[in-house]
Design an enzyme around this catalytic site. Structure first.
Site, PDB file in Angstrom:
ATOM      1  N   GLN A 135     -18.531   3.801   2.311  1.00 54.51           N
ATOM      2  CA  GLN A 135     -19.049   4.984   2.924  1.00 54.51           C
ATOM      3  C   GLN A 135     -18.631   5.441   4.408  1.00 54.51           C
ATOM      4  OE1 GLN A 135     -22.543   5.373  -0.071  1.00 54.51           O
ATOM      5  NE2 GLN A 135     -23.077   6.720   1.581  1.00 54.51           N
ATOM      6  N   ARG A 143       2.960  -8.945   4.360  1.00 53.47           N
ATOM      7  CA  ARG A 143       2.144  -8.373   3.546  1.00 53.47           C
ATOM      8  C   ARG A 143       2.671  -7.607   2.213  1.00 53.47           C
ATOM      9  NH1 ARG A 143      -3.848  -5.736   4.217  1.00 53.47           N
ATOM     10  NH2 ARG A 143      -3.922  -4.704   2.427  1.00 53.47           N
ATOM     11  N   GLU A 190       0.735  -1.288  -0.052  1.00 56.66           N
ATOM     12  CA  GLU A 190      -0.090   0.152  -0.080  1.00 56.66           C
ATOM     13  C   GLU A 190       0.849   1.214   0.030  1.00 56.66           C
ATOM     14  OE1 GLU A 190      -1.525  -2.579   0.881  1.00 56.66           O
ATOM     15  OE2 GLU A 190      -3.907  -2.380   0.570  1.00 56.66           O
ATOM     16  N   HIS A 197      -1.808   3.941  -1.869  1.00 51.76           N
ATOM     17  CA  HIS A 197      -2.637   4.879  -1.523  1.00 51.76           C
ATOM     18  C   HIS A 197      -2.630   5.819  -2.639  1.00 51.76           C
ATOM     19  CE1 HIS A 197      -4.480   2.846   1.836  1.00 51.76           C
ATOM     20  NE2 HIS A 197      -3.595   3.058   2.690  1.00 51.76           N
ATOM     21  N   TYR A 201       3.505   1.984   1.925  1.00 48.66           N
ATOM     22  CA  TYR A 201       4.098   2.409   3.203  1.00 48.66           C
ATOM     23  C   TYR A 201       5.515   2.055   3.319  1.00 48.66           C
ATOM     24  CZ  TYR A 201      -0.577   3.006   4.846  1.00 48.66           C
ATOM     25  OH  TYR A 201      -1.925   3.403   5.212  1.00 48.66           O
TER      26      TYR A 201
HETATM   27  P1  NAP Z   1     -27.302  16.179  -3.581  1.00 46.34           P
HETATM   28  O1  NAP Z   1     -25.998  15.402  -3.191  1.00 46.34           O
HETATM   29  O2  NAP Z   1     -27.669  17.182  -2.573  1.00 46.34           O
HETATM   30  O3  NAP Z   1     -27.204  16.853  -4.923  1.00 46.34           O
HETATM   31  C1  NAP Z   1     -28.060  17.640  -5.506  1.00 46.34           C
HETATM   32  C2  NAP Z   1     -27.628  18.502  -6.715  1.00 46.34           C
HETATM   33  O4  NAP Z   1     -28.584  19.454  -7.372  1.00 46.34           O
HETATM   34  C3  NAP Z   1     -26.441  19.287  -6.517  1.00 46.34           C
HETATM   35  O5  NAP Z   1     -25.577  19.195  -7.665  1.00 46.34           O
HETATM   36  C4  NAP Z   1     -26.893  20.878  -6.138  1.00 46.34           C
HETATM   37  O6  NAP Z   1     -25.836  21.612  -6.888  1.00 46.34           O
HETATM   38  C5  NAP Z   1     -28.171  20.698  -7.207  1.00 46.34           C
HETATM   39  N1  NAP Z   1     -29.209  21.384  -6.906  1.00 46.34           N
HETATM   40  C6  NAP Z   1     -29.814  21.524  -5.604  1.00 46.34           C
HETATM   41  N2  NAP Z   1     -31.090  21.997  -5.563  1.00 46.34           N
HETATM   42  C7  NAP Z   1     -30.933  22.760  -6.844  1.00 46.34           C
HETATM   43  C8  NAP Z   1     -31.938  23.411  -7.417  1.00 46.34           C
HETATM   44  N3  NAP Z   1     -33.036  24.044  -6.706  1.00 46.34           N
HETATM   45  N4  NAP Z   1     -32.025  23.770  -8.779  1.00 46.34           N
HETATM   46  C9  NAP Z   1     -30.826  23.198  -9.412  1.00 46.34           C
HETATM   47  N5  NAP Z   1     -29.940  22.448  -9.027  1.00 46.34           N
HETATM   48  C10 NAP Z   1     -30.084  22.074  -7.488  1.00 46.34           C
HETATM   49  O7  NAP Z   1     -28.603  15.233  -3.651  1.00 46.34           O
HETATM   50  P2  NAP Z   1     -28.506  13.858  -4.416  1.00 46.34           P
HETATM   51  O8  NAP Z   1     -27.677  13.888  -5.787  1.00 46.34           O
HETATM   52  O9  NAP Z   1     -29.981  13.620  -4.838  1.00 46.34           O
HETATM   53  O10 NAP Z   1     -28.022  12.930  -3.535  1.00 46.34           O
HETATM   54  C11 NAP Z   1     -28.608  12.689  -2.351  1.00 46.34           C
HETATM   55  C12 NAP Z   1     -27.833  11.865  -1.078  1.00 46.34           C
HETATM   56  O11 NAP Z   1     -27.423  10.731  -1.526  1.00 46.34           O
HETATM   57  C13 NAP Z   1     -26.412  12.718  -1.105  1.00 46.34           C
HETATM   58  O12 NAP Z   1     -25.794  12.957   0.376  1.00 46.34           O
HETATM   59  C14 NAP Z   1     -25.571  11.733  -1.792  1.00 46.34           C
HETATM   60  O13 NAP Z   1     -24.128  12.052  -1.345  1.00 46.34           O
HETATM   61  C15 NAP Z   1     -26.068  10.511  -1.572  1.00 46.34           C
HETATM   62  N6  NAP Z   1     -25.685   9.558  -2.875  1.00 46.34           N
HETATM   63  C16 NAP Z   1     -24.576   9.067  -2.804  1.00 46.34           C
HETATM   64  C17 NAP Z   1     -24.085   8.118  -3.716  1.00 46.34           C
HETATM   65  C18 NAP Z   1     -22.968   7.591  -3.574  1.00 46.34           C
HETATM   66  O14 NAP Z   1     -22.262   6.681  -4.529  1.00 46.34           O
HETATM   67  N7  NAP Z   1     -22.236   7.309  -2.542  1.00 46.34           N
HETATM   68  C19 NAP Z   1     -24.906   8.007  -4.820  1.00 46.34           C
HETATM   69  C20 NAP Z   1     -26.242   8.570  -4.856  1.00 46.34           C
HETATM   70  C21 NAP Z   1     -26.634   9.594  -3.772  1.00 46.34           C
HETATM   71  P3  NAP Z   1     -25.999  22.974  -7.140  1.00 46.34           P
HETATM   72  O15 NAP Z   1     -26.653  23.748  -5.921  1.00 46.34           O
HETATM   73  O16 NAP Z   1     -24.582  23.448  -7.361  1.00 46.34           O
HETATM   74  O17 NAP Z   1     -26.532  23.005  -8.608  1.00 46.34           O
HETATM   75 FE1  SF4 Z   2     -17.505  -0.525   4.165  1.00 41.99          FE
HETATM   76 FE2  SF4 Z   2     -19.745  -1.466   5.174  1.00 41.99          FE
HETATM   77 FE3  SF4 Z   2     -19.892  -0.236   2.732  1.00 41.99          FE
HETATM   78 FE4  SF4 Z   2     -18.556  -2.623   2.919  1.00 41.99          FE
HETATM   79  S1  SF4 Z   2     -20.863  -2.149   3.076  1.00 41.99           S
HETATM   80  S2  SF4 Z   2     -17.589  -0.938   1.987  1.00 41.99           S
HETATM   81  S3  SF4 Z   2     -17.770  -2.551   5.023  1.00 41.99           S
HETATM   82  S4  SF4 Z   2     -19.399   0.609   4.815  1.00 41.99           S
END
Ligand code: NAP
Ligand code: SF4
Length: 676
Positions: free
Chosen positions: A342, A217, A167, A255, A169
């Site tokens: 996450q 490792r 990794e 990393h 290190y």
């Molecule tokens: P979000 O992360 O809050 O993104 C919303 C997007 O819409 C932003 O780009 C925002 O950026 C835009 N927006 C907000 N209000 C707006 C408006 N009134 N008019 C136009 N654009 C607007 O919400 P989300 O994409 O629905 O995700 C929801 C949650 O799920 C988040 O916490 C996200 O991290 C999570 N999620 C995670 C993953 C993952 O792979 N880890 C995948 C999907 C969702 P601007 O204001 O700059 O335009």
């Molecule tokens: Fe990490 Fe749990 Fe997501 Fe697996 S499911 S990557 S252990 S948070």
């Protein structure tokens, strides 16, 4: 032996100790290692995995010296006064019949502190501190520190140590010409660069004696320019075997590598091809790692002879009983790690305690306990998304009588949409797990029911839990009622097919998912190891240094033209985790998705979407506009239920939709369910 997964459950004789099966819990830093006061929690966390029958546990990395720290005041074992806290861990694991090794990790130039050292004074791209180059005497001092740390680990009751040599290190830094420019006996030719790893292994073995596990490792593939060649890795494997290693563990990628190696888009067991080559070169057992999350994957690679053991870290965070369930043939009840990172890696990189998105009890074993209720009650849970599922299942497990109402014909809510995004197919495993768990714990599941408050009140429930989720936010943009405009759920569910030119409004997690879904279409090549290696320019044989090539064959760029837009100026997907955001952005760039920031939306009409970027007006001649502008809570039932005086709890997106994520929803649901 067991009929289920015979290779996985064949014992392994190490000469002085026999492991009952082939599953090792790989090292995973949780943050609990870093403070003396957290060792009770750490002990409970490991004890639960030992009870779940894992053959051998490897702790998170512990530095052998102050200069080897990962960060100021992070875990270190270099004096006897620190033994007491480690004994809490070793005793707890041994009490459960388990075995545990301590990983000795010297961060070298990856140390986030001003005392960091390295073979040469070359700063890494991912740390703000320039390391001091070790003097020749300093090198010897660090070797002695490893040996002393191993002796202390033995005194603390560990069954062995793992020497962290991958990794990127310290040991890895000595091995690679990228980071080792020394001209003394520790640098120069491949054989000289290897001497530090060999000397550390020899010193550790000499110090601890023969009947103690010493795992080395090694970095099977560095995935950085100037890393080791494949043939050098083989030479190293043979050399550390000769120096006294009991087993070889493997790590993939430094990393600072720009190749995803643990994210969900990495095909399962993609890297077992490397352990199979190493195994052919040595006589000691070899462990395979990375994206081995289900028993059938592990069994298949062991049966092929790719490795002697499998090392699972995140899958055992997700389900401490993984091994036990596999042995009993109850693998359909495994809470599968979906490789989202996450709640584990992303939190650890943000210096927070690790947990797990699908198992919030992880690292909270001393306080988040599912104990039988003394007063069984009848609960109605409305909504079978992640929050509703976690709440209903936990309540039922505690002995409550639970009815779960879902208007859709299947459980899962937004997880069903996520599972359709290329690279996120693992989300379907969580739905399989809950489908089965609801049956096992006896939840009365009522699908296809659009339940209203009066109907709920007619039944004799003692309380209600609203987990009705969130709905897409409707931004204020003129023309959003145009037939070309659709919401993300319509596109991801397949109810609506997007045209060839598409504008995605919003660049959060959902916008990124939608753009990926639209850009990749049905391409499934990247789900196969060869397709994935081609997409990310990986040379698994490492004929080129580090196994990285410039030749990247991306998934075919679709006929589709996609714009992903946001109003803000930050990068698209900025809210995504540290370990995944860059991967999504790199993939979208490679797929030709045009990302525009600082956008003002003007209107949608028959000509497409009209926007302003700075002072420039642009008309995007798109056939489809997909709105991914966040969500709003959906909780219409609340008013009707609250009036009746029975307790109503609102969880998940129905409670708070801003920055809603599944980790928060599942944790909130579980924490509520253990208190009712
Ligand atoms: P979000 O992360 O809050 O993104 C919303 C997007 O819409 C932003 O780009 C925002 O950026 C835009 N927006 C907000 N209000 C707006 C408006 N009134 N008019 C136009 N654009 C607007 O919400 P989300 O994409 O629905 O995700 C929801 C949650 O799920 C988040 O916490 C996200 O991290 C999570 N999620 C995670 C993953 C993952 O792979 N880890 C995948 C999907 C969702 P601007 O204001 O700059 O335009
Ligand atoms: Fe990490 Fe749990 Fe997501 Fe697996 S499911 S990557 S252990 S948070």
């Amino acid at each position: 032996m067991t009929d289920h997964f015979p290779h996985l459950f064949s014992p392994l004789d190490l000469g002085f100790m026999t492991l009952p099966n082939r599953v090792v819990m790989g090292s995973m830093h949780t943050g609990l290692e870093d403070r003396s006061r957290d060792y009770g929690k750490l002990a409970a966390y490991f004890a639960e995995r030992a009870r779940g029958e894992v053959a051998l546990i490897i702790t998170g990395g512990i530095a052998p010296s102050l200069s080897g720290w990962l960060a100021p005041f992070s875990a270190r074992l270099d004096r006897r006064s620190q033994l007491r806290r480690h004994r809490l861990v070793t005793n707890a694991v041994h009490d459960e019949g388990g075995r545990i090794c301590m990983q000795i990790l010297h961060a070298g130039r990856y140390g986030h502190h001003p005392f960091c050292v390295a073979p040469s004074a070359i700063r890494s791209r991912i740390t703000p501190f320039s390391p001091r180059a070790l003097t020749t005497r300093g090198v010897s001092r660090q070797i002695r520190a490893y040996a002393r740390c191993a002796v202390l680990a033995r005194e603390a009751g560990y069954d062995g140590v793992e020497i962290m040599g991958s990794e990127g290190y310290l040991i890895n830094q000595f091995l690679a010409p990228r980071t080792n420019r020394r001209t003394d006996r520790w640098g120069g030719s491949a054989v000289r660069r290897m001497q530090f790893a060999v000397a550390v292994t020899e010193a550790v073995r000499t110090a601890v004696g023969p009947d103690f596990i010493v795992i080395f490792r090694l970095s099977a593939l560095d995935l950085v320019e100037g890393g080791s060649l494949g043939e050098e890795v083989m030479q190293l494997a043979a050399a550390v075997e000769k120096s006294g290693a009991t087993m070889l563990d493997t790590g993939i990628g430094w990393h600072e590598a720009r190749v995803p190696t643990v994210q969900s888009l990495v095909p399962r067991a993609a890297y077992s091809v490397l352990t199979s080559r190493i195994r052919a070169h040595v006589g000691i057992p070899v462990m395979a790692t990375n994206r081995i999350n289900m028993p059938e994957t592990a069994e298949a690679l062991l049966a092929r002879g790719d490795a002697d053991l499998v090392s699972l870290a995140r899958p055992l965070l997700a389900d401490p009983d993984w091994v036990h369930k596999a042995r009993k043939g109850r693998d359909d009840q495994i809470n599968t790690c979906i490789a989202c990172n996450q709640s584990c890696l992303d939190r650890v990189f943000a210096r927070r305690y690790a947990s797990c998105l699908v198992n919030p009890r992880c690292c909270n074993e001393t306080e988040l306990n599912v104990v039988p209720t003394r007063v069984p009650r009848r609960y109605a849970v409305v909504g079978a998304g992640p929050a509703g599922l976690a709440c209903a299942a936990t309540l039922a497990e505690r002995g409550h009588d639970v009815s779960l109402f879902e208007q859709d014909s299947r459980i899962g809510g937004q997880f069903n949409l996520a599972a359709r995004v290329p690279g996120k197919e693992e989300f379907a495993e969580t739905l399989r797990y809950f489908r089965r768990r609801l049956v096992v714990v006896g939840v009365d599941l009522r699908l296809g029911v659009h339940i209203q408050a009066p109907d709920l009140l007619k039944e004799d429930f003692d309380g209600f839990i609203l987990a009705t989720g969130a709905r897409p936010r409707l931004p204020m943009i003129t023309g959003l009622d145009h037939p070309a405009v659709h919401y993300y759920d319509e596109i991801l569910s397949g109810r609506v097919r997007a045209g060839n030119h598409v504008a995605v409004i919003g660049a959060g997690g959902v916008g990124v998912d939608v753009a990926t879904f639209l850009a990749m279409g049905n391409d499934r090549n990247s789900r196969h190891p060869d397709g994935y290696f081609r997409e990310w320019g990986v040379d698994p044989l490492a004929a080129t240094r580090g196994g990285v090539t410039d030749v990247k064959t991306r998934p075919p760029v679709p006929e589709r033209r996609i714009w992903m837009l946001r109003r803000g100026h930050g990068k698209p997907g900025a809210g995504l985790g540290r370990t995944t955001g860059w991967v999504h952005r790199a993939r979208l760039r490679a797929l030709g998705v045009e990302m525009l920031t600082g956008v003002t939306y003007e209107r949608v009409d028959d000509e497409g979407l009209h926007i302003r970027v700075g002072t420039e007006h642009r008309s995007l001649a798109v056939h489809t506009v997909v709105v991914c502008a966040g969500q709003e809570p959906q909780r219409e039932l609340l008013a009707g239920l609250e009036r009746q005086g029975r307790p109503v709890h609102v969880i998940g997106g129905a409670d708070q939709a801003v920055e809603l994520d599944a980790a928060r929803a599942i944790e909130q649901a579980t924490r509520l369910a253990v208190t009712l």
